[in-house]
Structures are given as structure tokens and as C-alpha cells.
Design a protein around this motif. Sequence first.
Motif, mmCIF file in Angstrom:
data_model
loop_
_atom_site.group_PDB
_atom_site.id
_atom_site.type_symbol
_atom_site.label_atom_id
_atom_site.label_comp_id
_atom_site.label_asym_id
_atom_site.label_seq_id
_atom_site.Cartn_x
_atom_site.Cartn_y
_atom_site.Cartn_z
ATOM 1 N N PRO A 1 122.501 132.920 28.420
ATOM 2 C CA PRO A 1 123.420 133.306 29.498
ATOM 3 C C PRO A 1 122.896 132.851 30.862
ATOM 4 N N MET A 2 123.809 132.676 31.802
ATOM 5 C CA MET A 2 123.473 132.307 33.182
ATOM 6 C C MET A 2 124.001 133.402 34.113
ATOM 7 N N PRO A 3 123.340 134.559 34.139
ATOM 8 C CA PRO A 3 123.907 135.722 34.832
ATOM 9 C C PRO A 3 123.913 135.621 36.350
ATOM 10 N N TRP A 4 123.366 134.545 36.917
ATOM 11 C CA TRP A 4 123.406 134.391 38.367
ATOM 12 C C TRP A 4 124.721 133.758 38.838
ATOM 13 N N LEU A 5 125.536 133.260 37.911
ATOM 14 C CA LEU A 5 126.818 132.675 38.288
ATOM 15 C C LEU A 5 127.907 133.746 38.308
ATOM 16 N N GLU A 6 128.971 133.452 39.008
ATOM 17 C CA GLU A 6 130.038 134.440 39.175
ATOM 18 C C GLU A 6 130.777 134.695 37.872
ATOM 19 N N GLY A 7 131.119 133.654 37.151
ATOM 20 C CA GLY A 7 131.843 133.807 35.900
ATOM 21 C C GLY A 7 130.908 133.744 34.706
ATOM 22 N N LEU B 1 110.737 135.319 48.712
ATOM 23 C CA LEU B 1 112.113 135.580 49.099
ATOM 24 C C LEU B 1 112.215 135.242 50.582
ATOM 25 N N ILE B 2 113.199 134.403 50.933
ATOM 26 C CA ILE B 2 113.258 133.815 52.269
ATOM 27 C C ILE B 2 114.689 133.861 52.803
ATOM 28 N N ASP B 3 114.819 134.309 54.053
ATOM 29 C CA ASP B 3 116.073 134.155 54.779
ATOM 30 C C ASP B 3 116.000 132.801 55.491
ATOM 31 N N ASP B 4 116.763 131.842 54.987
ATOM 32 C CA ASP B 4 116.725 130.493 55.558
ATOM 33 C C ASP B 4 117.988 130.188 56.352
ATOM 34 N N SER B 5 118.687 131.229 56.809
ATOM 35 C CA SER B 5 119.956 131.023 57.500
ATOM 36 C C SER B 5 119.784 130.622 58.962
ATOM 37 N N GLY B 6 118.586 130.841 59.530
ATOM 38 C CA GLY B 6 118.347 130.502 60.929
ATOM 39 C C GLY B 6 117.516 129.247 61.084
ATOM 40 N N LYS B 7 117.025 129.053 62.313
ATOM 41 C CA LYS B 7 116.234 127.861 62.600
ATOM 42 C C LYS B 7 114.846 127.928 61.986
ATOM 43 N N SER B 8 114.367 129.139 61.755
ATOM 44 C CA SER B 8 113.052 129.298 61.127
ATOM 45 C C SER B 8 113.165 130.298 59.983
ATOM 46 N N ARG C 1 120.365 133.649 45.658
ATOM 47 C CA ARG C 1 121.504 133.150 46.437
ATOM 48 C C ARG C 1 122.707 134.091 46.332
ATOM 49 N N ARG C 2 122.850 134.775 45.220
ATOM 50 C CA ARG C 2 123.933 135.765 45.124
ATOM 51 C C ARG C 2 123.709 136.917 46.096
ATOM 52 N N TYR C 3 122.441 137.166 46.423
ATOM 53 C CA TYR C 3 122.108 138.224 47.386
ATOM 54 C C TYR C 3 122.125 137.732 48.824
ATOM 55 N N GLY C 4 122.355 136.446 49.039
ATOM 56 C CA GLY C 4 122.461 135.928 50.386
ATOM 57 C C GLY C 4 121.169 135.419 50.981
ATOM 58 N N PHE C 5 120.134 135.301 50.164
ATOM 59 C CA PHE C 5 118.890 134.698 50.648
ATOM 60 C C PHE C 5 118.385 133.709 49.613
ATOM 61 N N ALA C 6 117.254 133.091 49.914
ATOM 62 C CA ALA C 6 116.673 132.090 49.011
ATOM 63 C C ALA C 6 115.469 132.679 48.299
#
Length: 444
Positions: free
Chosen positions: A84-90, A139-146, A232-237
Motif C-alpha cells: 500500500p501507498m498510504p501517503w497518497l490521497e486515494g 522534518l523541515i518547513d521549506d515554505s520560506g526562504k530558509s 508532505r501530506r502534513y504540509g512540511f518536508a
Amino acid sequence: MRNWLRKHPMVRTIRVAAADLNGQPRGKRVPTRFADKVVEGGTRFPMSVMNLDIWGEDIDDSPLVFETGDRDGVLKPTERGFVPMPWLEGPTALLPLWMFHEDGRPFEGDPRHALRRVLERYDEKGLKPVVAVELEFYLIDDSGKSFQVPASPRSGKRRKAAEILSVRALDMFDKFFTDLYDACEEMDIPADTAISEAGLGQFEINLMHSDDALRAADDAWLFKMLVKGLARRYGFAASFMAKPYVDYSGSGMHTHFSVIDRNGQNIFDDGSQQGSAYLRHAVAGCMDAMQGSTLLFAPHANSYDRMVPDNHAPTSICWGYENRTAAIRIPSGDPRARRIEHRVAGGDVNPYLLIAGILGAAMNGIDDGSEPCEPIKGSAYNQDLPQVPNTWDSAIERFEKDEHIARIFTPELIRNYVATKRQELFYMAELDDREQVEIYLDTV
């Protein structure tokens, strides 16, 4: 395998994929109604797909491309079957593959076959390696410049501190880890203990030992995909790159192994804390091959930012009992569980090539009856000891020419891997540190 899909009718699509030399999954998306065709007859990719660079580009002048007409290989399902690939939506399943020639011969440029080939050497002697790995990641928030530590899904706050073995750090991401362990159970990945590590948002999860080294490598490969996809499902890397932060520890992948005989007895155990002659031979083999193997342990430009003294990454070629500064550590405990811990590799490795390199080197030492130098005491960083290559280009050069490596891997795999790394070395030199990190963050 067909029964698995019948028992999971909610799965509408599958992925069929194999690991290339960088450990990247390469494959296809297939509607479930056509899955039987893949299960029964496999599928086809160009052989060159197993030998792409980190960007997914062909290797210049590779004999697998224009010289041979970019011919196909036949990809067949591994014994793992659907996962299974439980990180995907479907609801989706992955069917792991490995590559063969048209006439049924294994394609020796496939990293999973490289490990299979090493295991055949053990099987010829009636031996079987027992393997476990420890994987560190950030676990990294990569949404900004740093980069920064992500906000806790529980509190919405960021804890900007590194806390070794902190329960609080684990609790900040409790829902993520709960979902991760549930997914591991669903995928039959034997995830054991989780701890917080020394870096900012850094964690480690151990996978339980297996007497099937191919399965242990599969577990590590699948686990890395799972962790990155779920994050990525949680919004971070989530990243296994060796050194995402200049000021914090790098991430490693420590490999533990013992060897059992036909009677299930651990040949490293002689009833003492020191271990048997076989253990010493295996240690010597690993040390003899360590300079040539460094490219397997540190395969990328960023890997060498981790490989510096006094930074929790072994750089000296040595061994010791209960010594985490040594490249090879012999843990204490019940002699029946006597084993070797190989501590050099970063988290950014291809698990198949890593385990093949370690087990192949150990078998070289066992075959030769090699004896290691004396085990060290104290910090390896403060002693005059031989060093692993500390630059990417020197590691490539050593891997290509090393006599120990030539006993472990086929000429075809050595040639392909060296060409891949030389191409990456050339193009990475054109990028700044930030651009390199952006490439490695999600890939390795």
C-alpha cells in the motif's frame, strides 16, 4: 499477487517501480484492471532508466543509451508483492520491480541485483546475513526562504531547539508519528523505536532486524518513500539528506549485521564479549574496503558536509567496542546477539548499494581470513588514523579503481555508477549551496 488486489478492491491504480542507482523509484502508473498483465509478464523500461542522474537525466555517453539503441529491459515483480501507498490521497498500491535481460538474465546494473549477487556468496557457504538499519531524518518547513523546524501539528508552535532523546520533541509531532507507524504496519515495514536526535527537528527510527537482507533493503527504500510522502501530506518536508543545516548534525543510516549458519547459530558469537574470529575477519574486510566504499556511504555533493571530524560522523578507518566515534562499532550485550554496527553512511544513500557494499566487504574479509588492527579506545577524532576520502571526486576515483570494490560489484555496475557520479559532480559545480540543497531535499 492477484489475490492481494482482489482483497483490496478499493485500490484503483497501482505504481510499478524499481530503484535506480540513486535509489530513486522509476516506474509507471497503471489502472488496476490492467495489473494482471504486469504481474504475469512484467513490464518494460529502457535499461538506461536504471542509470539516470539525480535530476532524472540520461548519462552522457552511457553505452545504455544510443550505443545500444536505448533498448528495453524486462521489469519483473520482486518477491515483495503489492505494498500500500498510504501517503497518497486515494487508495493506491506499489508493485516493486527489478530488471532482467530479454533472455531472463539479471541486469547487473540494477542495485537490487547487486545485493542479490553478494547474498549468493553467503548462500554458497551456507551463511545468511541478519540486517537491521537505523535511519535519521529531519522534518523541515521549506515554505520560506530558509529552512526551519515545522510548527507542531498539536500546538501550532515551533520548538527551535535540538533535544536529544526528548519525549517532548516526539510529542510535538505525535499525530505524524502515529500515522507513520500505522502506515508502516500497513506496508509491513518493521518500524521499532523512534527517538529525537541532536538536530533541529531531527529524528531516528530503527527498523527491526531481518534474516532476509533483500527485504531489509526493501524496507529501508520503502520507509524513505513513506516518510517523505507522509510529511508532505502534513504540509512540511521530511528529508534524509546528509546535511540540511550547516549548524546541526547530519543524518546517518547505521547498519547492524550478524551472520548465521545453517543451524541458525550466529558465527560472530564465541561466548565472549570480544566475539569470534569470524567477527574480526568481517571487521577487517569492511575496513579494507572502506576507502573504496566511501562513494556508497556518501554518494552526493552534500554528503561531504557531514563527513567532518567532531560532528558525530565517523571519518577515521577504525573499529572499537562500544565506541561511537569509530567507523565500526561492536555493541555490547548478550553474546548470542554479537553483531557489527557500520556507522559511516549518511541517510542519503541507496539502501541496496549500501548493504551490498557492507556485506560484500565483510565476506571479502571472511574469505581471506583477514585480521584487523587493534580496536581503538577513546575518541577516534583525536588519533592518527587512516581517513576516508573527504571529497566527492576523490571518493569517485577510489571507488572506480579499488580492488576490494571489484570483488563486490560487477564491472557494469561500477562503470554506470562512476559515470553517474561524474556527471552529477560536473553539473553540481555550477550550482550554489542553496540550489544543491533544493535538489537533494526531496530526492535523497
